[in-house]
Design an enzyme around this catalytic site. Structure first.
Site, PDB file in Angstrom:
ATOM      1  N   SER A 166       0.845  -1.194   0.000  1.00 59.91           N
ATOM      2  CA  SER A 166       0.000   0.000   0.000  1.00 59.91           C
ATOM      3  C   SER A 166       0.880   1.243   0.000  1.00 59.91           C
ATOM      4  O   SER A 166       1.980   1.223   0.574  1.00 59.91           O
ATOM      5  CB  SER A 166      -0.891   0.019   1.242  1.00 59.91           C
ATOM      6  OG  SER A 166      -1.506   1.289   1.402  1.00 59.91           O
ATOM      7  N   TYR A 179      -1.637  -0.262  10.079  1.00 57.62           N
ATOM      8  CA  TYR A 179      -1.648  -0.597   8.644  1.00 57.62           C
ATOM      9  C   TYR A 179      -0.313  -0.234   7.993  1.00 57.62           C
ATOM     10  O   TYR A 179       0.231  -0.991   7.193  1.00 57.62           O
ATOM     11  CB  TYR A 179      -2.797   0.153   7.982  1.00 57.62           C
ATOM     12  CG  TYR A 179      -3.066  -0.179   6.545  1.00 57.62           C
ATOM     13  CD1 TYR A 179      -3.543  -1.427   6.164  1.00 57.62           C
ATOM     14  CD2 TYR A 179      -2.884   0.783   5.558  1.00 57.62           C
ATOM     15  CE1 TYR A 179      -3.815  -1.724   4.838  1.00 57.62           C
ATOM     16  CE2 TYR A 179      -3.160   0.511   4.228  1.00 57.62           C
ATOM     17  CZ  TYR A 179      -3.621  -0.748   3.870  1.00 57.62           C
ATOM     18  OH  TYR A 179      -3.893  -1.017   2.551  1.00 57.62           O
ATOM     19  N   LYS A 183       2.104  -2.980   6.180  1.00 57.20           N
ATOM     20  CA  LYS A 183       2.378  -2.892   4.752  1.00 57.20           C
ATOM     21  C   LYS A 183       3.852  -2.604   4.465  1.00 57.20           C
ATOM     22  O   LYS A 183       4.409  -3.110   3.478  1.00 57.20           O
ATOM     23  CB  LYS A 183       1.490  -1.820   4.114  1.00 57.20           C
ATOM     24  CG  LYS A 183       0.011  -2.211   4.019  1.00 57.20           C
ATOM     25  CD  LYS A 183      -0.182  -3.484   3.210  1.00 57.20           C
ATOM     26  CE  LYS A 183      -1.641  -3.741   2.873  1.00 57.20           C
ATOM     27  NZ  LYS A 183      -1.831  -4.998   2.100  1.00 57.20           N
TER      28      LYS A 183
END
Length: 337
Positions: A166, A179, A183
């Site tokens: 991401s 997150y 990632k």
């Protein structure tokens, strides 16, 4: 030229002469697992791989969603089966590989896409918020790749590992500590796996997608474009080119390419894709260096750091360009002049 044909030209793929909607690749006889493939990006990846000739193991936590995904693939003439289980535990990874082998006889391709969000700022993020996201994204990628690598090495015919990253993992994003960590860790693992698996002819790459999904529809900046895609409307050039933001189908071609024999020489890379944009992310590297006899102490740093590095300090977050003014607004400004 259609969008699909344009993607094929950019990626060096052949488009079937009898259709303008299908990219043909050397995936016939291959077997793929796609985690988190019941809907959204994962479903687009699974459908594209199946359209290219691969047999696919669909994975989701919802039985009906998984069954619907399989039905969409088989209705189009592809082969697929479903395994319903949460990604993260080693047991799920082993079950996915077993499903591929039992249903289709082998495993050639793994796409790790499963993910969840628990967004909140650092001081409000709970242990559960952090652990849930890291467990699914980071641990889930690790356990699935480990099991797939074991199987692929036993087969002795190489393989393809494609992990979904991401922009948040590359640049950071407000409210996404968990997150971003997961990632970023995925891309770090991919670089390591590219070295470890090279002798077995197994490639490992990361794809960094930007597309209209359930995860991006909550971002206010993208909302108008996500809503347009949901209505079946074409996204404007500002979204597709300036932002590099498109549909899940825009990303699927890159995943299928990396899964094919055409990408046998590509490994350890982070490839960004969205809308009309294809990009290659750099690895982190030193942007400036300085030397001090005897090393760097507080006094030297306080005196020299700004002059040495002040002009090359790195930015954080994804820069968002100003969207173009609507045509009516432009006309009004011209009249005012």
């Amino acid at each position: 030229m259609t969008d699909v044909e344009g993607d094929a030209d950019r990626l060096g793929l052949d488009v079937a002469e009898d259709t303008h909607e299908e990219i043909r690749m050397s995936l016939t006889g291959k077997v793929a697992i796609v985690t988190g493939s019941g809907r959204g990006l994962g479903l687009a990846y699974a459908q594209q791989l199946a359209a290219g000739g691969a047999s696919v193991v669909v994975n989701d936590v919802d039985q009906q969603v998984a069954d619907d995904a399989v039905a969409s693939i088989t209705a189009a003439g592809g082969k697929a089966t479903a395994l319903v289980a949460p990604v993260g535990p080693t047991e799920t990874a082993r079950a996915l590989v077993a499903a591929a082998v039992e249903s289709f006889g082998r495993l050639d391709i793994l796409v790790t896409n499963a993910g969840v969000l628990r967004d909140t700022v650092l001081w409000k993020m709970s242990d559960d918020d952090f652990d849930t996201v890291v467990n699914v994204h980071l641990r889930g990628t690790f356990t699935c790749v480990r099991e797939a690598a074991v199987r692929m090495r036993e087969q002795g015919e190489g393989g393809r590992i494609i992990c979904i990253g991401s922009p948040t993992g590359q640049r950071g994003n407000f409210g996404q500590t968990n997150y971003a960590a997961a990632k970023a860790g995925i891309v770090g693992m991919v670089r390591t796996w590219a070295m470890e698996l090279a002798r077995a002819n197994i490639t490992a790459n990361a794809v960094i997608p930007v597309a209209a999904t359930a995860m991006t529809e909550t971002v206010p900046f993208f909302k108008q474009f996500v809503d347009a895609a949901a209505r079946g409307e074409q996204m404007p050039p500002f979204a597709r080119r300036v932002l590099g933001f498109g549909t899940p189908q825009d990303v699927a071609g890159v995943v299928a390419f990396l899964a094919s024999d055409a990408a046998a020489g590509i490994s350890g890379q982070a490839i960004g894709v969205g809308g009309d944009r294809l990009a290659l992310w750099s690895h982190p590297q030193e942007v400036a260096t300085a030397f001090q006899d005897g090393g760097w102490g507080y006094e030297q740093l306080s005196e020299d750091f700004d002059s040495l590095f002040g002009q090359v300090l790195q930015s954080v977050g994804q820069p968002m360009p100003e969207p173009p003014a609507p045509a009516a607004d432009k006309a009004e400004k011209v009249e005012q002049r």
